[in-house]
Design a protein around this motif. Structure first.
Motif, short mmCIF file in Angstrom:
data_model
loop_
_atom_site.label_atom_id
_atom_site.label_comp_id
_atom_site.label_asym_id
_atom_site.label_seq_id
_atom_site.Cartn_x
_atom_site.Cartn_y
_atom_site.Cartn_z
N LEU A 101 0.83 -1.21 0.00
CA LEU A 101 0.00 0.00 0.00
C LEU A 101 0.86 1.26 0.00
CD1 LEU A 101 -2.87 -0.44 2.59
CD2 LEU A 101 -3.07 0.07 0.17
N LEU A 102 1.91 1.23 0.85
CA LEU A 102 2.75 2.41 0.96
C LEU A 102 3.52 2.68 -0.32
CD1 LEU A 102 4.44 2.78 4.43
CD2 LEU A 102 2.70 4.19 3.34
N ASP A 103 3.99 1.60 -0.97
CA ASP A 103 4.70 1.80 -2.23
C ASP A 103 3.78 2.43 -3.27
OD1 ASP A 103 7.26 0.92 -1.55
OD2 ASP A 103 6.65 -1.16 -1.72
N ALA A 126 -7.26 6.12 6.31
CA ALA A 126 -6.93 7.51 6.00
C ALA A 126 -5.86 8.04 6.96
CB ALA A 126 -8.19 8.37 6.07
N HIS A 127 -5.97 7.68 8.24
CA HIS A 127 -4.93 8.07 9.21
C HIS A 127 -3.59 7.48 8.79
CE1 HIS A 127 -8.11 9.43 11.88
NE2 HIS A 127 -7.19 9.92 12.68
N PHE A 128 -3.63 6.23 8.35
CA PHE A 128 -2.40 5.56 7.94
C PHE A 128 -1.73 6.31 6.79
CE2 PHE A 128 -0.61 2.48 4.87
CZ PHE A 128 0.46 2.02 5.62
N PHE A 129 -2.51 6.67 5.78
CA PHE A 129 -1.92 7.38 4.64
C PHE A 129 -1.43 8.76 5.07
CE2 PHE A 129 -4.70 4.38 2.23
CZ PHE A 129 -3.69 3.72 1.58
N ARG A 131 -0.27 9.66 7.83
CA ARG A 131 0.96 9.56 8.60
C ARG A 131 2.18 9.39 7.69
NH1 ARG A 131 -0.77 5.71 12.36
NH2 ARG A 131 -1.78 7.37 13.50
N HIS A 132 1.97 8.94 6.47
CA HIS A 132 3.11 8.59 5.63
C HIS A 132 3.28 9.45 4.38
CE1 HIS A 132 4.23 5.16 8.08
NE2 HIS A 132 2.96 4.85 8.15
N VAL A 133 2.41 10.45 4.16
CA VAL A 133 2.60 11.29 2.97
C VAL A 133 3.65 12.36 3.25
CG1 VAL A 133 0.33 10.96 1.93
CG2 VAL A 133 0.67 12.79 3.63
N ALA A 134 4.17 12.95 2.15
CA ALA A 134 5.14 14.05 2.27
C ALA A 134 4.44 15.26 2.90
CB ALA A 134 5.68 14.40 0.88
N PRO A 135 5.24 16.17 3.50
CA PRO A 135 4.64 17.29 4.24
C PRO A 135 3.71 18.18 3.41
CG PRO A 135 7.00 17.14 4.66
CD PRO A 135 6.70 16.13 3.60
N ASP B 314 5.45 -5.43 8.80
CA ASP B 314 4.26 -6.12 9.31
C ASP B 314 3.31 -5.14 10.00
OD1 ASP B 314 5.20 -8.59 8.46
OD2 ASP B 314 6.30 -8.94 10.32
N LYS B 315 3.87 -4.01 10.43
CA LYS B 315 3.05 -3.00 11.12
C LYS B 315 2.79 -1.78 10.23
CE LYS B 315 2.70 -4.73 15.44
NZ LYS B 315 1.39 -5.07 16.05
N LEU B 316 3.43 -1.73 9.06
CA LEU B 316 3.24 -0.58 8.16
C LEU B 316 2.02 -0.79 7.27
CD1 LEU B 316 6.70 0.70 6.88
CD2 LEU B 316 4.97 1.95 8.16
N LEU B 317 0.90 -0.94 7.92
CA LEU B 317 -0.35 -1.21 7.22
C LEU B 317 -1.46 -0.56 8.02
CD1 LEU B 317 0.22 -5.02 6.59
CD2 LEU B 317 -0.17 -3.35 4.79
#
Lengths: 330, 429
Positions: A101-103, A126-129, A131-135, B314-317
Motif C-alpha cells: 500500500l505504501l509503495d 486515511a490516518h495511515f496514509f 501519517r506517511h505522505v510528504a509534508p 508487518d506493522k506498516l499497514l
C-alpha cells in the motif's frame, strides 16, 4: 500513560491539513467549510460556479473500494476548482500485483500529487496514509471502513442548514445499520459539534454499536417512537450481507419494522425533511413515495455534495498557503 | 570456574528470603546462598553493592521466528534479547513454520538454543496437526522430543468434541495444555476490544465473550476430563472471576497475563497505531484493574511477555491489516516492577509471577537461589533510570508500543548456568 500524538489532521497553525474525521474538530472549523460552500453557488441561477482556486494542483482520487457517486462528485468538485484530476481504481490494479500500500502511495506521490482523496475498506486507512505522505501532500478521507466519511457528513449538515436554518435545537433521527456505517459515525460527530439538541439512532440491537452512549446518542428499537417529533430523518443504506450473519431475518421484516413510509413519517414534525446518503434501496429502507415525495431532499444532498467538497479542498489548500506565507515571513 | 557475588540484595522467591549477602556459584550451580563457605576459593568476585540479584525469569510465551518462513528473528537473536531482559528460560509456542507438529521442529529449536547457549528454550508442541484443530499431533513423540506442553497458539480448536478428546488424550500422557481462550466465531473479523473506543473508531470488535465463553468451556472440560490446563494471556475481568471460582472449587488450573495488558488499554488505540494491535486485544481500564487484582490475590499465576518479534513492514499497514504482537522480552521485567512501585504487588509476588510460579507449573528447576539450583540469575540496578528506544532493543523485532517510556531499574548482568550472557553495552569498553 502515554500521550497521544498531536492531531495529525491539523498543521502547525492548528488548521486543517488533512480531513480524516470530524472527531475533535471545532464548530468554527465546520462552519467555515459550510459557509464557503454557499459562496460556490451562483446567487442568480443557483448553479455551481467554476473558480480558479486550485489551478496547477494535482488531485488524485484513489479508490481502493468501488464507488460511483462519491468519486464522481469529488471529480466534479475538483474540476470546478480548476485542479488537474487523476482517478485511480486501485481495487483492480497495483496492489493485486503485490505492491505494498505504501509503495503505491509513494509512487503516486512521486508523480506529483498535491492531494489524495482516498477511499479504503479498512477503518483507520486515511490516518495511515496521512501519517506517511510528504509534508506538502494532503489527504481527504472519502470513506475508511466503518470509521468515517467526513465529506458526506458535512454535505448533510449543509443540506440540513439550508432547509432548517440553524442545526442548534434540532432533533435528528438516523435509522438503520449504525454499527457498520461510517456515514452515521461522521454524521453523529458533526451533529454533536454543531450542537443538535438530540441525536437518535433507530434500529435493532444487531445493527447498533455496543456502547452507543460513547457516541452521544439515544437508541430506539421502535421506529414509531424514535421518529416522534423529529426535525430530520436520515435513512441509511442496508447492505445485503446483514442477512447472512443473522443480524436480520429478511429485508421484508426490516422494511416492516424500520422502512420509512408516509404513515411513519407522519410521526415526525410536519416540516421534517428526509435524507439518505444513497444509493437508496427502494422498498428496503425507504418507500418510493417518501424517497420521491415533497419532504425528500435526497437529490439536493447530491448537488450540495459538490459544493461542500469544493469548500473542503479550498480550505485545506488555503490553510497550506497561509502556513507557507507564515514560514516565509519567519 | 567459581564465582562469588558479594553485597547483593538477594531476592529468592522460592523461600521469600530478602537479604544482603553473598552468592556462590560453582560451574552451573549455586553452591551457597548468604554465607560464603570457608573453603570456597572464588576465581572471580563481583562487588554488587547497591544491586539486586534475582533468579532468571521464566517466560511462558516467546516467539523467536525460527523455524519460520522469512519470519523476524531467530532463536539466537531472541535468546540475546531474553538475556537482556533477565529471562533465562522461555517457552516457544508451536505456531512456527513449519508448525511444531513433528519432532523435527522442537529438535531444531533445542539445537539452536544449545548453540546460542543463552537461555533454556522449551518448545511447546502443537496439539493438533498443522494447528488446524482437527487431528491430534503425535503428542507422545513430541513430548519425547523435548516439548514441555502442548498448545494451539492463537488458533483455538473450534469443535468442542475435538477439544474434549484432545484434553483426554493429553491427560492420559500427562501432557500439560497451554491454551489461549478464544472463541473464533465470536471474535469474527474483530481487531479491537468491543468497547467505546472501537465503537467510535469503527474498528471491527472482539467482544469480551469471545474470551470468557472460551474460558468457561475450557474450565468445564478440564474438570470433566482431568486435563491439566494453563490458560494463556487472559485479558478480561470476567475471565479472572471464572478462574478464581474454578480455583476455589479445587480445579488444578493455572493462568497468565501478558505484561502489556497490565499497562495498556483500548484508550491507546485512538490514533489507530498498529503497534498497539495485539491478540487478545487491549481491553478496558476496568479489565486492566481486574487483571492487576487477579495477580495480587494469586488468581493469575504468571506474567508473560507474549513476545512476538515482527518486521517493521508487518506493522506498516492500516490497523486492521497489520499483524498483532509486541516485542516484549525486554520490557517484561520493567513493566512488572512498575506494579511493585505503585504498591499493587509486593516484590516477592512479582518475582514469583515472573520466575517461581512458571517454573513450578512447568515442573522445572527455576525461580530459586538456593544451593543446588541452576546458576541462572541476573543483577539489577534499582536506581538506573532509562528511556526505552525501540531501535536499541536487542530483539530482531522493534515492534514496541512503549517507545519513550521511562523506567527506573534495569538489568545490569545476566548469568545462564553460571556463564555471564549479558552485560550492558556501556560496560563493554
Amino acid at each position: 500513560m502515554r500521550l497521544t500524538e498531536p492531531d495529525i489532521q491539523l498543521n502547525a497553525q492548528k488548521k486543517l491539513r488533512h480531513l480524516l474525521t470530524l472527531e475533535g474538530l471545532k464548530e468554527h472549523q465546520l462552519t467555515e467549510i459550510l459557509d464557503l460552500a454557499e459562496t460556490f453557488f451562483d446567487p442568480a441561477t443557483g448553479d455551481l460556479k467554476k473558480v480558479p482556486l486550485l489551478r496547477g494542483k494535482t488531485i488524485m482520487n484513489v479508490f481502493f473500494e468501488p464507488s460511483t457517486r462519491t468519486r464522481t462528485t469529488f471529480e466534479i468538485a475538483e474540476k470546478r476548482l480548476s485542479a488537474d484530476v487523476v482517478n485511480l481504481n486501485i481495487a483492480t490494479s497495483a496492489t493485486k500485483k503485490g505492491e505494498s500500500l505504501l509503495d503505491t502511495l509513494w509512487n503516486l506521490q512521486a508523480m506529483g500529487a498535491d492531494m489524495f482523496v482516498i477511499r479504503h475498506a479498512d477503518s483507520g486507512a486515511a490516518h495511515f496514509f496521512a501519517r506517511h505522505v510528504a509534508p506538502h501532500v494532503h489527504v481527504l478521507n472519502a470513506g475508511d471502513g466503518r470509521h468515517a466519511h467526513p465529506s458526506q457528513a458535512l454535505l448533510d449538515m449543509f443540506t440540513i442548514r439550508k432547509h432548517k436554518g440553524d442545526i442548534y435545537d434540532l432533533k435528528v433521527a438516523i435509522v438503520g445499520d449504525i454499527l457498520h456505517s461510517r456515514v452515521a459515525r461522521s454524521q453523529i460527530q458533526a451533529l454533536s459539534i454543531l450542537g443538535a439538541r438530540e441525536i437518535r439512532v433507530i434500529g435493532p440491537r444487531t445493527l447498533m454499536p455496543s456502547h452507543p452512549e460513547a457516541l452521544g446518542v439515544h437508541v430506539y428499537h421502535d421506529m414509531d417512537r424514535g421518529l416522534e417529533d423529529v426535525d430530520v430523518v436520515i435513512m441509511l443504506r442496508l447492505q445485503n450481507e446483514r442477512m447472512s450473519g443473522a443480524r436480520l431475518p429478511s429485508e421484508k421484516e426490516f422494511f416492516r419494522l424500520y422502512g420509512l413510509t408516509e404513515k411513519r413519517l407522519a410521526r415526525a414534525k410536519p416540516d421534517a425533511i428526509v435524507m439518505h446518503p444513497g444509493p437508496i434501496n427502494r422498498g428496503v429502507e425507504i418507500d418510493s413515495a417518501v424517497a420521491d415525495g415533497p419532504r425528500s431532499v435526497i437529490l439536493d444532498q447530491v448537488t450540495n455534495g459538490i459544493a461542500v467538497r469544493m469548500a473542503i479542498m479550498a480550505v485545506i489548500f488555503s490553510n497550506a498557503a497561509q502556513l507557507q506565507q507564515q514560514e516565509r515571513e519567519a | 570456574m567459581k564465582l562469588r557475588i558479594d553485597n547483593a540484595r538477594l531476592l529468592d522467591p522460592s523461600t521469600e528470603q530478602d537479604i544482603t549477602a553473598s552468592l556462590c556459584v560453582e560451574g552451573n550451580r549455586i553452591v551457597a546462598f548468604g554465607k560464603v563457605p570457608d573453603d570456597f576459593k572464588a576465581d572471580e568476585a563481583i562487588d554488587a553493592s547497591g544491586l539486586w540479584l534475582m533468579p532468571g525469569l521464566v517466560d511462558l510465551q516467546v516467539r523467536t521466528g525460527e523455524p519460520g518462513d522469512n519470519a523476524c528473528g531467530t532463536v539466537a537473536s531472541e535468546a540475546r534479547a531474553a538475556a537482556a531482559g533477565g529471562v533465562t528460560t522461555f517457552c516457544v509456542p508451536p505456531d512456527t513454520w513449519p508448525v511444531a507438529d513433528t519432532p523435527a521442529v522442537p529438535e531444531l529449536i533445542r539445537r539452536r538454543a544449545r548453540q546460542a547457549g543463552q537461555a533454556f528454550v522449551l518448545p511447546i508442541a502443537a496439539l493438533t496437526q498443522g494447528l488446524e484443530g482437527e487431528r491430534l499431533a503425535p503428542l507422545h513423540a513430541l513430548k519425547n522430543a523435548g516439548c514441555i506442553a502442548a498448545s494451539q497458539a492463537n488458533r483455538p480448536i473450534r469443535n468442542a468434541l475435538t477439544l474434549r478428546n484432545a484434553m483426554e488424550y493429553a491427560a492420559s500422557h500427562n501432557v500439560r495444555l497451554m491454551l489461549k481462550p478464544l472463541d473464533v466465531d465470536l471474535a469474527d473479523s474483530g481487531v479491537a476490544h468491543d468497547g467505546p473506543v472501537a465503537n467510535r473508531l469503527g474498528l471491527p470488535a472482539i467482544p469480551a465473550s469471545a474470551e470468557t465463553t472460551a474460558v468457561a468451556t475450557l474450565l468445564l472440560l478440564a474438570e470433566e476430563t482431568g486435563a491439566k490446563i494453563h490458560l494463556n494471556a487472559l485479558s478480561c475481568a470476567r475471565s479472572v472471576e471464572l478462574v478464581r471460582d474454578a480455583k476455589a472449587r479445587g480445579l488444578a488450573v493455572t493462568c497468565d497475563v501478558a505484561a502489556h495488558q497490565l499497562h495498556l488499554s483500548e484508550m491507546d488505540l485512538m490514533d489507530f497505531n498498529p503497534l498497539f494491535k495485539v491478540l487478545p486485544p487491549l481491553r478496558s481500564l476496568d479489565d486492566q484493574r481486574a487483571l492487576r487484582a487477579g495477580l495480587a490475590d494469586g488468581t493469575i499465576d504468571c506474567i508473560i511477555s507474549d513476545h512476538t518479534p515482527l518486521y517493521a513492514d508487518d506493522k506498516l499497514l492500516p490497523f486492521p491489516q497489520s499483524k498483532p504482537g509486541i516485542s516484549g522480552l525486554e520490557t517484561l521485567l520493567s513493566l512488572t516492577l512498575r506494579l511493585v512501585e505503585s504498591g499493587e504487588l509486593t516484590l516477592m509476588q512479582a518475582l514469583k509471577a515472573l520466575s517461581r510460579n512458571p517454573a513450578q507449573l512447568l515442573g522445572i528447576d527455576g525461580g530459586s537461589l538456593q544451593p543446588g539450583s541452576r546458576a541462572s540469575f541476573f543483577l539489577y540496578d534499582p536506581d538506573a533510570r532509562w528511556t526505552l528506544r525501540a531501535d536499541a532493543l536487542l530483539s530482531a523485532g522493534k515492534n514496541t508500543p512503549f517507545e519513550g517510556w521511562e523506567f527506573s531499574g534495569r538489568v545490569v548482568g545476566t548469568w545462564f548456568l553460571g556463564k555471564n550472557v549479558f552485560k550492558p553495552a556501556s560496560q563493554d569498553a
